[in-house]
Structures are given as structure tokens and as C-alpha cells.
Design a protein around this motif. Structure first.
Motif, PDB file in Angstrom:
ATOM      1  N   SER A 102       0.832  -1.197   0.000  1.00  0.00           N
ATOM      2  CA  SER A 102       0.000   0.000   0.000  1.00  0.00           C
ATOM      3  C   SER A 102       0.868   1.249   0.000  1.00  0.00           C
ATOM      4  O   SER A 102       1.876   1.315   0.706  1.00  0.00           O
ATOM      5  N   ALA A 103       0.476   2.245  -0.773  1.00  0.00           N
ATOM      6  CA  ALA A 103       1.207   3.511  -0.778  1.00  0.00           C
ATOM      7  C   ALA A 103       1.056   4.241   0.551  1.00  0.00           C
ATOM      8  O   ALA A 103       1.944   4.978   0.970  1.00  0.00           O
ATOM      9  N   GLU A 104      -0.067   4.016   1.256  1.00  0.00           N
ATOM     10  CA  GLU A 104      -0.333   4.719   2.503  1.00  0.00           C
ATOM     11  C   GLU A 104       0.205   3.981   3.716  1.00  0.00           C
ATOM     12  O   GLU A 104       0.509   4.584   4.736  1.00  0.00           O
ATOM     13  N   ASN A 105       0.291   2.656   3.613  1.00  0.00           N
ATOM     14  CA  ASN A 105       0.749   1.834   4.726  1.00  0.00           C
ATOM     15  C   ASN A 105       1.749   0.826   4.185  1.00  0.00           C
ATOM     16  O   ASN A 105       1.373  -0.222   3.662  1.00  0.00           O
ATOM     17  N   ARG A 106       3.016   1.124   4.298  1.00  0.00           N
ATOM     18  CA  ARG A 106       4.052   0.321   3.644  1.00  0.00           C
ATOM     19  C   ARG A 106       4.288  -1.023   4.322  1.00  0.00           C
ATOM     20  O   ARG A 106       5.155  -1.788   3.888  1.00  0.00           O
ATOM     21  N   SER A 107       3.541  -1.323   5.351  1.00  0.00           N
ATOM     22  CA  SER A 107       3.602  -2.645   5.968  1.00  0.00           C
ATOM     23  C   SER A 107       2.413  -3.505   5.583  1.00  0.00           C
ATOM     24  O   SER A 107       2.255  -4.614   6.091  1.00  0.00           O
ATOM     25  N   CYS A 108       1.597  -3.010   4.669  1.00  0.00           N
ATOM     26  CA  CYS A 108       0.340  -3.664   4.325  1.00  0.00           C
ATOM     27  C   CYS A 108       0.312  -4.089   2.862  1.00  0.00           C
ATOM     28  O   CYS A 108       0.596  -3.295   1.958  1.00  0.00           O
ATOM     29  N   LEU A 109      -0.046  -5.353   2.622  1.00  0.00           N
ATOM     30  CA  LEU A 109      -0.231  -5.872   1.268  1.00  0.00           C
ATOM     31  C   LEU A 109      -1.707  -5.765   0.899  1.00  0.00           C
ATOM     32  O   LEU A 109      -2.581  -6.197   1.656  1.00  0.00           O
ATOM     33  N   ILE A 110      -1.999  -5.195  -0.257  1.00  0.00           N
ATOM     34  CA  ILE A 110      -3.374  -5.009  -0.694  1.00  0.00           C
ATOM     35  C   ILE A 110      -3.510  -5.457  -2.146  1.00  0.00           C
ATOM     36  O   ILE A 110      -2.557  -5.926  -2.759  1.00  0.00           O
ATOM     37  N   GLY A 111      -4.698  -5.305  -2.711  1.00  0.00           N
ATOM     38  CA  GLY A 111      -4.922  -5.603  -4.113  1.00  0.00           C
ATOM     39  C   GLY A 111      -5.617  -6.941  -4.338  1.00  0.00           C
ATOM     40  O   GLY A 111      -5.901  -7.686  -3.402  1.00  0.00           O
ATOM     41  N   GLY A 112      -5.871  -7.240  -5.600  1.00  0.00           N
ATOM     42  CA  GLY A 112      -6.631  -8.418  -5.986  1.00  0.00           C
ATOM     43  C   GLY A 112      -6.002  -9.726  -5.559  1.00  0.00           C
ATOM     44  O   GLY A 112      -6.702 -10.663  -5.146  1.00  0.00           O
ATOM     45  N   ASP A 113      -4.687  -9.840  -5.654  1.00  0.00           N
ATOM     46  CA  ASP A 113      -4.019 -11.078  -5.249  1.00  0.00           C
ATOM     47  C   ASP A 113      -4.217 -11.335  -3.759  1.00  0.00           C
ATOM     48  O   ASP A 113      -4.499 -12.464  -3.342  1.00  0.00           O
TER      49      ASP A 113
END
Length: 206
Positions: A102-113
Motif C-alpha cells: 500500500s502507498a499509505e501503509n508500507r507494511s500492508c499488502l493489498i490488491g486483488g491477489d
């Protein structure tokens, strides 16, 4: 002040608390440390051997991961790279959601996958947090992508545990996550959480 934790105020300083903006994981991890330790110890008691566990991208979930790092017969599925790092030091099974940072939370994986992993996996228990809990029992957050991903976790978890320190009480953020009537446990740091008992007859407050 330079690191963003406080701002100058007349006669001293005060914490920066803006429930409309995302705060980096690094800053959140060092905010309300004592309270998050209390919450993590309470929440850890809900975990049974053999459980499949969802943990979200929150710093509260990270503190919980530190409590269970020595346990072995568990499977943890998370989109939090800090949790992946701490649990790599232990022996439980750990599954990364995949996705992009995530651009806002660099410890967070987001998105369709990342979402696909949670949509196609069933967990015994979910531990999650969010930025706000309003007086009428609505849980909300400031980042839409994280709310959407967490919805998939909520849908596929048999038990849902909301980790919420008391500083978040009676606040509201931009995006609704769910209501307290949709979860099983509210785990907080002190007895003021009991005021939310009227929001749901089936809610257990720890």
C-alpha cells in the motif's frame, strides 16, 4: 515533533490524532504501547491449538503476533509484512497473502491477489483492528483498500475479534467496516469498553 508524533501546543505538546488520515505502521506501533500489550495478552487466550488464523494489517495484530510467536500448532494468514517478519522467528505455519504494498501503509499488502487469498480461505478466527469505533458501535477506517480487504477476512472467519484500544472510542473515520453486532469479541484495554454492551446482545467484551 519532527517524527510526527506530537505537535507544539501552548505550554507543552500534544499527540497528533487525526482520524481522517492514515498513519504509518511505524508510528502506530509506538502509540498506546501499554494498551496494545494488554489487548494482545487477552486476545492470545482465545487462540486454540490447530487454529487457522487471519491477522490484518494493524499494529494491534502485530502485538498479538508477538504473543504467539513461540506457539507451534497454528496457521497464520496475514497481509501484514511486520507480522510475517516476527512469526518467521517461530515455528507456526505462516501464509503471506501476496499483493502489492500500500502507498499509505508500507507494511500492508493489498490488491486483488491479496483479496483472492482471503476470499478462498476459511479461518477459525480473525483478529483485526481499525482506526475508529463510534459511540453507536460502528467500526470505521480511513483507507478504503484496507476496508475492502478486511471485508473478505470478515466474511470467511468463523469468529471475529476486534482489537480496539480505548483511545479509538467515540471516533469516526471515512469508511465503514462493520458494526459491533457483526463481530463476536471486542477486546480492549480497560473497563470503559463495557459501555458498548448495548450495541449487541451476542458481543463478548474482554
Amino acid at each position: 515533533e519532527g517524527r510526527g508524533f506530537i505537535k507544539r501546543a501552548y505550554g507543552g505538546a500534544e499527540l497528533v490524532t487525526n482520524f481522517s488520515d492514515a498513519i504509518s505502521f511505524g508510528k502506530r506501533a509506538y502509540h498506546n504501547i501499554k494498551e496494545k500489550h494488554i489487548i494482545a495478552k487477552k486476545a492470545a487466550r482465545l487462540i486454540k491449538d490447530g487454529d487457522v488464523i487471519f491477522m490484518d494489517q494493524s499494529s494491534s495484530a502485530f502485538y498479538l503476533a508477538n504473543e504467539i510467536v513461540e506457539r507451534t500448532n497454528l496457521t497464520v494468514i496475514t497481509n501484514n509484512i511486520e507480522i510475517l517478519s516476527i512469526l518467521s522467528k517461530g515455528a507456526c505455519k505462516v501464509v503471506a497473502s501476496g499483493g502489492f504494498l500500500s502507498a499509505e501503509n508500507r507494511s500492508c499488502l493489498i490488491g486483488g491477489d491479496a483479496q483472492s487469498v482471503f476470499e478462498n480461505t476459511y479461518a477459525d478466527i480473525l483478529f483485526f483492528s481499525a482506526k475508529s469505533l463510534s459511540g453507536d458501535g460502528i467500526i470505521s477506517d480511513c483507507t478504503r483498500e484496507e476496508v475492502v480487504l478486511r471485508n473478505s477476512m470478515l466474511k470467511n472467519a468463523a469468529q471475529k475479534v476486534f482489537l480496539c484500544d480505548s483511545a479509538k472510542f467515540d471516533t469516526r473515520s471515512a469508511y465503514k467496516q462493520c458494526g459491533l453486532d457483526e463481530i463476536d469479541y471486542l477486546v480492549s484495554d480497560n473497563e470503559t469498553a463495557q459501555k458498548f454492551r448495548s450495541c449487541s446482545k451476542s458481543l463478548t467484551i474482554l
